[in-house]
Design an enzyme around this catalytic site. Sequence first.
Site, PDB file in Angstrom:
ATOM      1  N   ILE A  10       0.819  -1.214   0.000  1.00 45.31           N
ATOM      2  CA  ILE A  10       0.000   0.000   0.000  1.00 45.31           C
ATOM      3  C   ILE A  10       0.853   1.264   0.000  1.00 45.31           C
ATOM      4  O   ILE A  10       0.427   2.299  -0.497  1.00 45.31           O
ATOM      5  CB  ILE A  10      -1.022  -0.004   1.156  1.00 45.31           C
ATOM      6  CG1 ILE A  10      -2.150   1.008   0.871  1.00 45.31           C
ATOM      7  CG2 ILE A  10      -0.342   0.227   2.492  1.00 45.31           C
ATOM      8  CD1 ILE A  10      -3.378   0.824   1.713  1.00 45.31           C
ATOM      9  N   ASN A  23      -2.585   3.100  15.135  1.00 49.48           N
ATOM     10  CA  ASN A  23      -2.948   2.939  16.539  1.00 49.48           C
ATOM     11  C   ASN A  23      -3.541   4.277  17.000  1.00 49.48           C
ATOM     12  O   ASN A  23      -3.513   5.254  16.257  1.00 49.48           O
ATOM     13  CB  ASN A  23      -1.751   2.495  17.393  1.00 49.48           C
ATOM     14  CG  ASN A  23      -0.612   3.478  17.346  1.00 49.48           C
ATOM     15  OD1 ASN A  23      -0.804   4.689  17.477  1.00 49.48           O
ATOM     16  ND2 ASN A  23       0.598   2.975  17.153  1.00 49.48           N
ATOM     17  N   GLY A  31       3.611  -3.144  11.528  1.00 49.69           N
ATOM     18  CA  GLY A  31       2.850  -3.473  10.328  1.00 49.69           C
ATOM     19  C   GLY A  31       2.729  -2.326   9.347  1.00 49.69           C
ATOM     20  O   GLY A  31       3.671  -1.567   9.127  1.00 49.69           O
ATOM     21  N   ASP A  33       1.185   0.441   9.571  1.00 47.96           N
ATOM     22  CA  ASP A  33       1.346   1.740  10.216  1.00 47.96           C
ATOM     23  C   ASP A  33       2.814   2.176  10.183  1.00 47.96           C
ATOM     24  O   ASP A  33       3.144   3.286   9.748  1.00 47.96           O
ATOM     25  CB  ASP A  33       0.825   1.652  11.649  1.00 47.96           C
ATOM     26  CG  ASP A  33       0.730   2.991  12.371  1.00 47.96           C
ATOM     27  OD1 ASP A  33       0.819   4.048  11.716  1.00 47.96           O
ATOM     28  OD2 ASP A  33       0.549   2.968  13.596  1.00 47.96           O
ATOM     29  N   SER A 116      -7.163  -4.153  11.166  1.00 44.02           N
ATOM     30  CA  SER A 116      -7.281  -4.939  12.404  1.00 44.02           C
ATOM     31  C   SER A 116      -7.006  -6.432  12.268  1.00 44.02           C
ATOM     32  O   SER A 116      -7.141  -7.163  13.244  1.00 44.02           O
ATOM     33  CB  SER A 116      -8.656  -4.749  13.078  1.00 44.02           C
ATOM     34  OG  SER A 116      -8.727  -3.481  13.684  1.00 44.02           O
ATOM     35  N   THR A 117      -6.606  -6.907  11.102  1.00 44.36           N
ATOM     36  CA  THR A 117      -6.411  -8.351  10.936  1.00 44.36           C
ATOM     37  C   THR A 117      -4.979  -8.803  11.201  1.00 44.36           C
ATOM     38  O   THR A 117      -4.694  -9.994  11.134  1.00 44.36           O
ATOM     39  CB  THR A 117      -6.846  -8.814   9.528  1.00 44.36           C
ATOM     40  OG1 THR A 117      -6.076  -8.121   8.543  1.00 44.36           O
ATOM     41  CG2 THR A 117      -8.320  -8.563   9.306  1.00 44.36           C
ATOM     42  N   GLY A 118      -4.103  -7.882  11.540  1.00 45.38           N
ATOM     43  CA  GLY A 118      -2.730  -8.241  11.884  1.00 45.38           C
ATOM     44  C   GLY A 118      -2.597  -8.441  13.386  1.00 45.38           C
ATOM     45  O   GLY A 118      -3.255  -9.315  13.966  1.00 45.38           O
TER      46      GLY A 118
END
Length: 185
Positions: A10, A23, A31, A33, A116-118
Amino acid sequence: MNLSIVQGDITQFHADAIVNAANTSLLGGAGVDGAIHRVAGPGLMAECKTLNGCPTGEARITKGYNLKAAYVIHTPGPRYAGGNRGEAQLLESCYRNCLLLAMEHGIREIAFPSISTGIYRFPLREAAEIAVRTIMQYPQMDVTMVCFDPVTREAYEAALENCLREAERRKNMENLQDTEKLQEE
């Protein structure tokens, strides 16, 4: 259709805006972020410090700095704690609030990661269903899900197929009800 699904990075995606699965401090992390903050450079961190964080499910916008996207929309996703603490509603709010914020800023092309999947451990298939269902409510937006790996891409592709199948089923039911009403008249 307003949703496409690709596998990729991305931080290298060309769009008006990319979404950061942030966060609540908005000051970088692990990740996607951390990757977005590294590629964007110090200007992103400086601007994020002025925002004083962001509650889970809400969204904030910054410039893209060294990214290929002009803007970054930051949204803290929910930490999954078994599914009984409003996690699904918070995740839906993440997608909805990002899309609404993008529209407020005249952005029509946006790329999302899988929020939220990490490390927040939201079940991938459930998260994909929530994301796709929410995104499909905004047909005026050009949305790309940029999935980090094949497993994530496949989950989002399956969610899109399910959503389209359900929409077709609803349409057929409405047509059947309309036909029955006409026959009664």
